[in-house]
Design an enzyme around this catalytic site. Sequence first.
Site, mmCIF file in Angstrom:
data_model
loop_
_atom_site.group_PDB
_atom_site.id
_atom_site.type_symbol
_atom_site.label_atom_id
_atom_site.label_comp_id
_atom_site.label_asym_id
_atom_site.label_seq_id
_atom_site.Cartn_x
_atom_site.Cartn_y
_atom_site.Cartn_z
ATOM 1 N N ASP A 130 0.830 -1.203 0.000
ATOM 2 C CA ASP A 130 0.000 0.000 0.000
ATOM 3 C C ASP A 130 0.867 1.257 0.000
ATOM 4 O O ASP A 130 0.541 2.256 -0.655
ATOM 5 C CB ASP A 130 -0.934 0.002 1.217
ATOM 6 C CG ASP A 130 -1.882 -1.180 1.219
ATOM 7 O OD1 ASP A 130 -2.310 -1.588 0.125
ATOM 8 O OD2 ASP A 130 -2.163 -1.715 2.302
ATOM 9 N N HIS A 135 -5.702 -3.521 5.260
ATOM 10 C CA HIS A 135 -5.126 -3.904 3.968
ATOM 11 C C HIS A 135 -6.213 -4.418 3.026
ATOM 12 O O HIS A 135 -6.064 -5.452 2.394
ATOM 13 C CB HIS A 135 -4.043 -4.969 4.184
ATOM 14 C CG HIS A 135 -3.268 -5.321 2.949
ATOM 15 N ND1 HIS A 135 -2.610 -4.386 2.189
ATOM 16 C CD2 HIS A 135 -3.055 -6.521 2.349
ATOM 17 C CE1 HIS A 135 -2.012 -4.990 1.174
ATOM 18 N NE2 HIS A 135 -2.266 -6.279 1.233
#
Length: 407
Positions: free
Chosen positions: A240, A267
């Site tokens: 990310d 996530h």
Amino acid sequence: MVAMSATNFSLGTAMSSGSIGRHSRTRAISSELNSNKYLRSYSGLKSSSYFESVSSSFFAAETISALKHSHSSNAKKTQRPYSHLQPPQASYKVAILGAAGGIGQPLALLVKMSPLVTALNLYDIANVKGVAADLSHCNTPSQVSDFTGEAELAECLNGANIVVIPAGVPRKPGMTRDDLFNINANIVKSLVEAVAANCPDAFIHIISNPVNSTVPIAAEVLKQKGVYNPKKLFGVTTLDVVRANTFVAEKKKLKLIDVDVPVVGGHAGITILPLLSKTKPSVSFTDEEVEQLTAKIQNAGTEVVEAKAGKGSATLSMAYAAARFVESSLRALDGDSDVYECAFVESELVADLPFFASRIKLGKDGVEAVISSEIEGLTAYEEKALEALKPELKASIDKGTSFVQKQ
């Protein structure tokens, strides 16, 4: 693909004599490194003063710069600096569980290139012997060993310092991360049980999705086995951060080498919260840009799944991000006092969320500190997004915990 254009990359000769050895079940070797020469050409992941003198890196220069600027201003300055001319203090064993898969194979290659790894153990239920044979031809110091099936899992894990778990099925078009739960939950549970029995002190890196649930599953298993150490269990959310850095640099026409964007939360989907207001170097965004970039970062995994048209998910970028986190862990284990990453860990940062992704400081014993300043002074948009992600993230955490408790 790992960017090499800004580097002067050279593997050189890692061993004093002889070959790497066969991929068969040979125990970890004690290779002698020409440490000064070798470590000059391989910086791995470093921060602080290390960056000032290194001229080349296996990871792209933007990764190095991002980490350089990401550490807390409150970091202790009296701790031992980590020099690129300094030989490793010890050698480490890394075990990858799911090494024959789409993430496992490129991840194994990247980890094989680290001068801090002496033994690289590759495990899968099938097809891992070929991967090990292939990697064993690379002239880097680690000894590669293959392990197939449950009967050989304990031997694979024995003495491991870091265990990385990318095992499980990938997402397919139309499949959400929650759709993966019923399949991957049992896989992670059984593998972590083996970790608890054979290397309970290892750093455990969870990649298997949905990470928001599989990390709580791992924690609950370790608790039941009486070996849970929250400082050594990590959900790998580095991808990310890698995506956020890339997309922001592209959008604002910045040099990627300069960009660092912290990403907090979880996530998956809206639980991924890039803190664009904390971007380094400081840059302004319109409200429209914030919304567009946030959505792009949150949906990047889906973009890859759809682009591969049912033939895979984000494997290469995930392998790159996971290797970055492995290298950071290795540096911390080896005594680097200035290693920072974002990860999904047990945390008290946000009420009612026992796990939360944020910037952490890594040390020899795992998480040394959770950097609370990352979620202070947020914009109104970020505050609202943080509140919005809480119910979904809490539900995912509870789902993982309940899965183990019910069994």
